[in-house]
Design a protein around this motif. Structure first.
Motif, PDB file in Angstrom:
ATOM      1  N   GLU A   1       0.820  -1.213   0.000  1.00  0.00           N
ATOM      2  CA  GLU A   1       0.000   0.000   0.000  1.00  0.00           C
ATOM      3  C   GLU A   1       0.855   1.265   0.000  1.00  0.00           C
ATOM      4  OE1 GLU A   1      -3.036   0.096   3.034  1.00  0.00           O
ATOM      5  OE2 GLU A   1      -3.400  -2.049   2.808  1.00  0.00           O
ATOM      6  N   LEU A   2       1.986   1.226   0.677  1.00  0.00           N
ATOM      7  CA  LEU A   2       2.846   2.404   0.803  1.00  0.00           C
ATOM      8  C   LEU A   2       3.697   2.673  -0.441  1.00  0.00           C
ATOM      9  CD1 LEU A   2       3.929   1.881   4.499  1.00  0.00           C
ATOM     10  CD2 LEU A   2       2.571   3.798   3.621  1.00  0.00           C
ATOM     11  N   GLU A   3       3.842   1.690  -1.315  1.00  0.00           N
ATOM     12  CA  GLU A   3       4.685   1.860  -2.507  1.00  0.00           C
ATOM     13  C   GLU A   3       4.272   3.068  -3.344  1.00  0.00           C
ATOM     14  OE1 GLU A   3       6.777  -2.054  -4.207  1.00  0.00           O
ATOM     15  OE2 GLU A   3       4.572  -2.181  -4.194  1.00  0.00           O
ATOM     16  N   ASP A   4       2.974   3.286  -3.518  1.00  0.00           N
ATOM     17  CA  ASP A   4       2.516   4.422  -4.330  1.00  0.00           C
ATOM     18  C   ASP A   4       2.790   5.756  -3.653  1.00  0.00           C
ATOM     19  OD1 ASP A   4       1.614   2.836  -6.397  1.00  0.00           O
ATOM     20  OD2 ASP A   4      -0.420   2.676  -5.588  1.00  0.00           O
ATOM     21  N   GLU A   5       2.738   5.776  -2.339  1.00  0.00           N
ATOM     22  CA  GLU A   5       2.935   7.005  -1.574  1.00  0.00           C
ATOM     23  C   GLU A   5       4.416   7.376  -1.442  1.00  0.00           C
ATOM     24  OE1 GLU A   5       1.814   8.573   2.914  1.00  0.00           O
ATOM     25  OE2 GLU A   5       0.743   6.852   2.075  1.00  0.00           O
ATOM     26  N   TYR A   6       5.282   6.377  -1.419  1.00  0.00           N
ATOM     27  CA  TYR A   6       6.721   6.587  -1.212  1.00  0.00           C
ATOM     28  C   TYR A   6       7.494   6.100  -2.436  1.00  0.00           C
ATOM     29  CZ  TYR A   6       5.639   7.519   3.690  1.00  0.00           C
ATOM     30  OH  TYR A   6       5.144   8.056   4.857  1.00  0.00           O
ATOM     31  N   LYS A   7       7.388   6.845  -3.529  1.00  0.00           N
ATOM     32  CA  LYS A   7       8.046   6.453  -4.789  1.00  0.00           C
ATOM     33  C   LYS A   7       9.568   6.443  -4.663  1.00  0.00           C
ATOM     34  CE  LYS A   7       4.353   6.308  -7.505  1.00  0.00           C
ATOM     35  NZ  LYS A   7       3.815   5.057  -7.952  1.00  0.00           N
TER      36      LYS A   7
END
Length: 113
Positions: free
Chosen positions: A45-51
């Motif tokens: 889930e965090l991958e999109d937020e923390y490119k």
């Protein structure tokens, strides 16, 4: 191999390459168990937020996972997964056991960004 949508680190050589070629790296070293699966899900889930962070997993039981299992920062860990955070090739933070998206996000903000 772990059944996640994360990048898989399959050897100590791949581990070294990943942390040397990327400024910010989070690796979850675990199994497909109840303490690890929520961490993998939160990372996905965090991958999109923390490119600017590379999110990866590594199987706990492979011999090459010793690069994480035997790290001084992980020496007193008792529960899976072992989660390690690298900044510019250096291990800057490590945690063990289940963590949620908010806890991981705070570590990313405090230690990597």
């Amino acid at each position: 191999m772990l059944h996640t949508n994360l990048k898989h680190v399959l050897s100590s050589a791949e581990h070294e390459k990943l942390i040397s070629e990327n400024e910010n790296v989070m690796i979850c070293c675990g199994r497909m168990g109840p303490m690890c699966i929520p961490v993998y899900a939160a990372m996905t889930e965090l991958e999109d937020e923390y490119k600017q962070v590379v999110f990866a997993d590594m199987e706990f039981d492979i011999p090459d996972a010793a690069v994480i299992r035997n790290a001084p920062e992980c020496r007193n860990f008792m529960g899976l997964p072992f989660v390690v955070y690298y900044k510019n090739g250096k291990l800057v933070h490590a945690t063990s056991s289940i963590q949620n998206k908010e806890q991981i996000g705070k570590i990313l903000n405090d230690k990597l960004l």
